[in-house]
Design an enzyme around this catalytic site. Structure first.
Site, PDB file in Angstrom:
ATOM      1  N   ILE A  63     -27.696   3.652 -24.939  1.00 28.65           N
ATOM      2  CA  ILE A  63     -26.553   4.391 -25.195  1.00 28.65           C
ATOM      3  C   ILE A  63     -25.111   3.507 -25.019  1.00 28.65           C
ATOM      4  O   ILE A  63     -25.251   2.557 -24.170  1.00 28.65           O
ATOM      5  CB  ILE A  63     -26.606   5.417 -23.959  1.00 28.65           C
ATOM      6  N   SER A  64     -24.431   3.454 -26.240  1.00 25.30           N
ATOM      7  CA  SER A  64     -23.341   2.554 -26.369  1.00 25.30           C
ATOM      8  C   SER A  64     -22.530   2.716 -24.984  1.00 25.30           C
ATOM      9  O   SER A  64     -22.368   3.821 -24.541  1.00 25.30           O
ATOM     10  CB  SER A  64     -22.541   2.817 -27.589  1.00 25.30           C
TER      11      SER A  64
END
Length: 219
Positions: A63-64
């Site tokens: 997940i960024s």
């Protein structure tokens, strides 16, 4: 360290950090205050959900970090305040949830079956009205085109022509464009049959896979 179920204070701290990093748009900051990032990661990662860092979500993906997502969302809001948005790379579903919180009509494509299934289950459980599908994101979603905006969450080696063709007139494509090592966040605006490009800061994303992405064996 103990947390409440909603982790409100942690979320406020993250939003304050985003503000210090230069995110100014109130709509974007409010969306990050609303969407519970800890619900989009599992296990031990939850205690780090509101740190400004990427986190593993399985299947070799992450997940960024919040700043990266906020940066893209600010570019989006400044160039397309409302309408129909296609996201390429659903991942955990967090960015799609942010897009929904911003008031967009959201469509999202994921090429990893396991991630698609997990994200779809999250959308259903949380009541997030996102349209999602499994497939090659570089080919877009022609049945639902045109889109007012398209967001690509992986590094593209070149302009994805198929995605550009699915932009509405006046629409914008936001994507990291460059090499495998470093990419420049780029906004491509459609003006009739012309496309205008504007470059912004540099980032490092995972490679975009698919017909118009990087080959599976790197370069």
């Amino acid at each position: 360290m103990q947390h409440t179920d909603d982790m409100v204070q942690e979320r406020r701290g993250m939003v304050e950090l985003l503000r210090r990093y230069g995110i100014r748009n109130s709509r974007v900051l409010d969306a990050f205050l609303t969407v519970k990032r800890h619900l989009f990661v599992d296990g031990e990662s939850r205690m780090f959900a509101y740190h400004d860092s990427a986190l593993p979500i399985g299947f070799g993906q992450t997940i960024s970090q919040p700043y990266t997502v906020a940066y893209m969302m600010e570019l989006l809001v400044e160039n397309c305040s409302s309408g129909k948005v296609l996201e390429i790379g659903t991942g955990s579903g967090f960015q799609a949830a942010i897009l929904d919180a911003l008031g967009y009509r959201v469509f999202t494509i994921e090429c990893v079956a396991g991630l698609y299934e997990l994200a779809s289950a999250r959308f259903e459980k949380l009541g997030i009205p996102v349209q999602s599908r499994l497939g090659d994101g570089t080919l877009g979603w022609p049945e639902e085109a045109p889109f007012d905006a398209i967001i690509v969450t992986a590094a593209a080696p070149h302009e994805p022509r198929e995605l550009m063709s699915q932009l509405a007139d006046g629409g914008v494509l936001i994507l990291p464009l460059g090499s495998l090592a470093s990419q420049q966040m780029t906004v491509i605006r459609r003006k009739g049959n012309r496309f205008e490009h504007e470059g912004f800061d540099h980032f490092a994303f995972v490679p975009l896979l698919g017909r118009e992405g990087w080959p599976d064996s790197d370069e």
